[in-house]
Design a protein around this motif. Structure first.
Motif, PDB file in Angstrom:
ATOM      1  N   ALA A  32      40.305  44.318  46.069  1.00  0.00           N
ATOM      2  CA  ALA A  32      40.454  43.893  44.422  1.00  0.00           C
ATOM      3  C   ALA A  32      41.205  42.728  44.296  1.00  0.00           C
ATOM      4  O   ALA A  32      40.609  41.901  43.532  1.00  0.00           O
ATOM      5  CB  ALA A  32      41.175  45.076  43.783  1.00  0.00           C
ATOM      6  N   MET A  33      42.045  42.608  45.028  1.00  0.00           N
ATOM      7  CA  MET A  33      43.032  41.246  44.969  1.00  0.00           C
ATOM      8  C   MET A  33      42.137  39.917  45.372  1.00  0.00           C
ATOM      9  O   MET A  33      42.096  39.004  44.897  1.00  0.00           O
ATOM     10  CB  MET A  33      44.171  41.195  46.167  1.00  0.00           C
ATOM     11  N   VAL A  58      37.380  47.488  36.536  1.00  0.00           N
ATOM     12  CA  VAL A  58      38.923  47.793  36.273  1.00  0.00           C
ATOM     13  C   VAL A  58      39.763  47.556  37.312  1.00  0.00           C
ATOM     14  O   VAL A  58      40.983  46.906  37.027  1.00  0.00           O
ATOM     15  CB  VAL A  58      39.105  49.377  35.645  1.00  0.00           C
ATOM     16  N   ASP A  59      39.678  47.732  38.517  1.00  0.00           N
ATOM     17  CA  ASP A  59      40.641  47.623  39.518  1.00  0.00           C
ATOM     18  C   ASP A  59      40.627  45.844  39.723  1.00  0.00           C
ATOM     19  O   ASP A  59      41.841  45.587  39.945  1.00  0.00           O
ATOM     20  CB  ASP A  59      39.880  48.073  40.963  1.00  0.00           C
ATOM     21  N   TYR A  62      43.031  44.594  37.062  1.00  0.00           N
ATOM     22  CA  TYR A  62      44.540  44.910  37.333  1.00  0.00           C
ATOM     23  C   TYR A  62      44.990  44.127  38.492  1.00  0.00           C
ATOM     24  O   TYR A  62      45.918  43.287  38.297  1.00  0.00           O
ATOM     25  CB  TYR A  62      44.736  46.356  38.124  1.00  0.00           C
ATOM     26  N   ALA A  63      44.061  43.747  39.465  1.00  0.00           N
ATOM     27  CA  ALA A  63      44.484  42.833  40.680  1.00  0.00           C
ATOM     28  C   ALA A  63      44.631  41.404  40.142  1.00  0.00           C
ATOM     29  O   ALA A  63      45.519  40.685  40.336  1.00  0.00           O
ATOM     30  CB  ALA A  63      43.381  42.820  41.569  1.00  0.00           C
ATOM     31  N   ARG A  66      47.870  41.233  38.359  1.00  0.00           N
ATOM     32  CA  ARG A  66      48.875  40.881  39.552  1.00  0.00           C
ATOM     33  C   ARG A  66      48.983  39.511  39.746  1.00  0.00           C
ATOM     34  O   ARG A  66      50.000  38.926  40.161  1.00  0.00           O
ATOM     35  CB  ARG A  66      48.726  41.881  40.573  1.00  0.00           C
TER      36      ARG A  66
END
Lengths: 487, 122
Positions: A32-33, A58-59, A62-63, A66
């Protein structure tokens, strides 16, 4: 709704169905990142692309959050990321993930503007962040509790989330005007919590900003409550914290404005007139439109107080006609109230009363007891000057009730003395005595008045004989006005 | 971080609901609408791996079988439980790392066999 089954039955079925099985969980954190970094690179070049939200998306969102929280990105990138999350078509979102993501992204944009600085954009992002936070029931429930009723772990858990902290501080900004007697306790406890985080937090500059902000609202509450020494102390704290933030100028300008307001409340308008024009210019230069209007309002109020009524009128009209004022019911209501008071001072009582009625709905919408009480008090004064003593006494009574309900004891006592004076003038001696009897304990509780010991003694004697002495009331009225300078 | 052993559900807890089998669409809907969001919460809010997050969420479901009050807000309850379990796991991990550094053992000093304390009431 996922199913007609009860939630308990759904859980039971799920547990049975997945027993001993590895259930897929979507992208790993590392994947994801990696994808998030790619998406951010594309966003910076080509903007947001809307589409349906898949679990993997969605992941990645979120990544992306971050990545954005850990790096330094331009406001434009933050805006594009926000627009992407906002424009995606979300299916059932029972756990408010959309609002969680939008709150985090809006907060990042708000903080970027704060450091930028871009005060106008800062307000817009703050509003978006607050909206996304308060859309989530779990945070609404948290914010609805007072600080003192929450456990330390609950406060630590929720206030550690920057969007929630920003929302809590914004709530304080509203309640310091609507419920200063309650808000002051919130502000003090929040300040203690924030300063306890200063040594442990890795984002101490942000914590300093919030500590200064909360100290500022604590000062404002104390000013509303008539406690000017406490106001000064808390404003000193706010100033000390703000001075250590990355962009202090607009914050220190707010502190200065607050100090000038206190001087105005203490009837020292002559001392502030020379300071206000440069303060207004600072707000204008920083793009702080609402603060600029409030500064002009303060100048107009000071001019009115020293009798420069035509200049005051001109400035009040500037504030009233500004588009930003229309969006701020308290500022609009107070401006219309001031215009009504001026009309009364210009010898146009009927016009004054009409304007004061115009102010009422705005002040009711604002929920400010200072504004509402002030409106009834000014109306009472206009009526009294026209000899309508009974009507004036009714308005003083309304003002008293507004202040009493808000816990503004000093203002309540002062209104009772004014009402007593008015009742006496209209021959309603018994009611005048009753009003004084209600006022004196409050006055005694608020503080000793060395120069009014004789007046108080005379009034107590009057009460004992069930007669009100007009000279004593007048002396008490003067003492209450000067007492505010000593608190 | 290695996956934690899945807790076996106590047989008496199953009897709290008469089990009507879920259809595949219902399972899929539960997976997407409840399981995955909770896993993402444990992952992205609490910094866990997807494996640990999945284990915690399944533990939360097991707890729900015996402790969930269906008259309340079950989703809010699950969120609270997931948050607590995740924080417990993080604290355990931090203690493990601290002890590992203290005794010069590098990453990890073996799995603890004790169940984590939930720390919340019924």
């Amino acid at each position: 709704m996922i199913s007609q089954m009860s939630f308990g039955a759904l859980v039971q079925n799920w547990v049975a169905a997945t027993k001993g099985r590895n259930v897929p969980t979507g992208l790993s954190v590392e994947d994801a990142m990696s994808r998030a970094r790619n998406v951010l690179g594309r966003l910076e070049q080509s903007g947001a692309e809307a589409g349906p939200v898949e679990a993997q998306t969605v992941d990645v969102l979120y990544a992306m959050c971050r990545c954005l929280e850990r790096g330094t990105f331009a406001l434009e990138t933050l805006k594009v990321a926000y627009d992407l999350a906002a424009s995606l078509q979300w299916p059932e979102d029972e756990f408010c993930e959309r609002d969680q993501l939008l709150a985090r992204l809006a907060y990042l944009a708000w903080n970027n503007c704060r450091l930028g600085p871009d005060c106008r954009a800062m307000r817009q992002w703050q509003s978006r962040c607050i909206s996304s936070v308060t859309n989530q029931e779990i945070y609404r429930n948290f914010l609805a509790m007072t600080f003192a009723t929450r456990s330390p772990s609950l406060n630590a858990q929720f206030l550690a989330e920057p969007p929630v902290l920003l929302t809590a501080c914004s709530t304080l900004a509203k309640t310091c005007n609507t419920q200063p007697a309650l808000a002051v306790h919130e502000a003090v406890l929040m300040y203690e919590w924030l300063t306890s985080q200063l040594n442990t937090s890795s984002v101490s500059e942000e914590i300093r900003y919030f500590a200064g902000d909360v100290a500022y609202y604590a000062a404002a509450c104390f000013r509303h409550l008539g406690r000017f020494r406490a106001h000064d102390s808390w404003l000193d704290l706010a100033q000390a914290h703000f001075a250590n933030t990355s962009y202090a100028e607009p914050l220190l300008a707010r502190v200065k404005w607050c100090r000038l307001v206190a001087l105005y409340d203490l009837h020292r308008s002559n001392e502030i007139l020379g300071e206000i024009p440069s303060l207004t210019a600072t707000f204008r230069r920083c793009g702080m439109e609402v603060d600029e209007l409030k500064s002009i309002f303060l100048e107009a109020s000071a001019l009115k107080f020293v009798g420069r009524r035509s200049e005051a009128l001109q400035r009040f009209e500037v504030v009233r006609s500004a588009s930003a004022t229309a969006a701020d019911p308290l500022l609009l209501g107070m401006t219309v109230l001031a215009l009504g008071e001026l009309a009364g001072q210009f010898g146009e009582p009927e016009r004054a009363l009409g304007i004061l009625q115009e102010a009422l709905p705005y002040l009711q919408e604002s929920g400010s007891p200072v504004g509402l009480g002030g409106m009834h008090s000014v109306t009472a004064e206009v009526l009294r000057n026209e000899g309508q003593l009974d009507a004036a006494a009714r308005e003083y009574g309304k003002a008293t009730e507004v202040y009493r309900a808000a816990g503004l004891s000093f203002q309540e006592a002062y209104m009772r003395v004014l009402r007593s004076d008015t009742l006496l003038a209209s021959g309603r001696d018994d009611e005048a005595v009753e009003e004084l009897a209600a006022a004196l304990p409050v006055i005694a509780r608020e503080g000793a008045m060395v120069d009014s010991v004789a007046a108080l003694a005379l009034l107590k004697e009057s009460l004992r004989r069930k007669r009100a002495d007009p000279r004593a009331i007048a002396r008490l009225r003067e003492s209450l006005a000067s007492m505010r300078r000593e608190i | 971080m290695a996956s934690r052993a899945r807790r076996e559900q106590p047989p008496e807890a199953v009897a709290t609901h008469a089990r009507i089998p879920m259809s595949e669409p219902e399972l899929e809907a539960f997976y997407r609408g409840v399981f995955l969001p909770l896993v993402r919460r444990a992952t992205w809010k609490h910094g866990l791996s997807k494996e640990d997050a999945s284990d915690i969420v399944q533990d939360a479901f097991l707890l729900a079988l015996s402790k969930l009050d269906s008259a309340g807000n079950p989703k809010a309850w699950l969120v609270q439980v997931v948050d607590h379990l995740a924080l417990n796991l993080q604290r355990k991990s931090a203690r493990r790392t601290q002890l590992g550094h203290r005794w010069g053992l590098g990453d990890g000093i073996g799995e603890s066999s004790e169940d984590s304390e939930l720390g919340i009431g019924d």
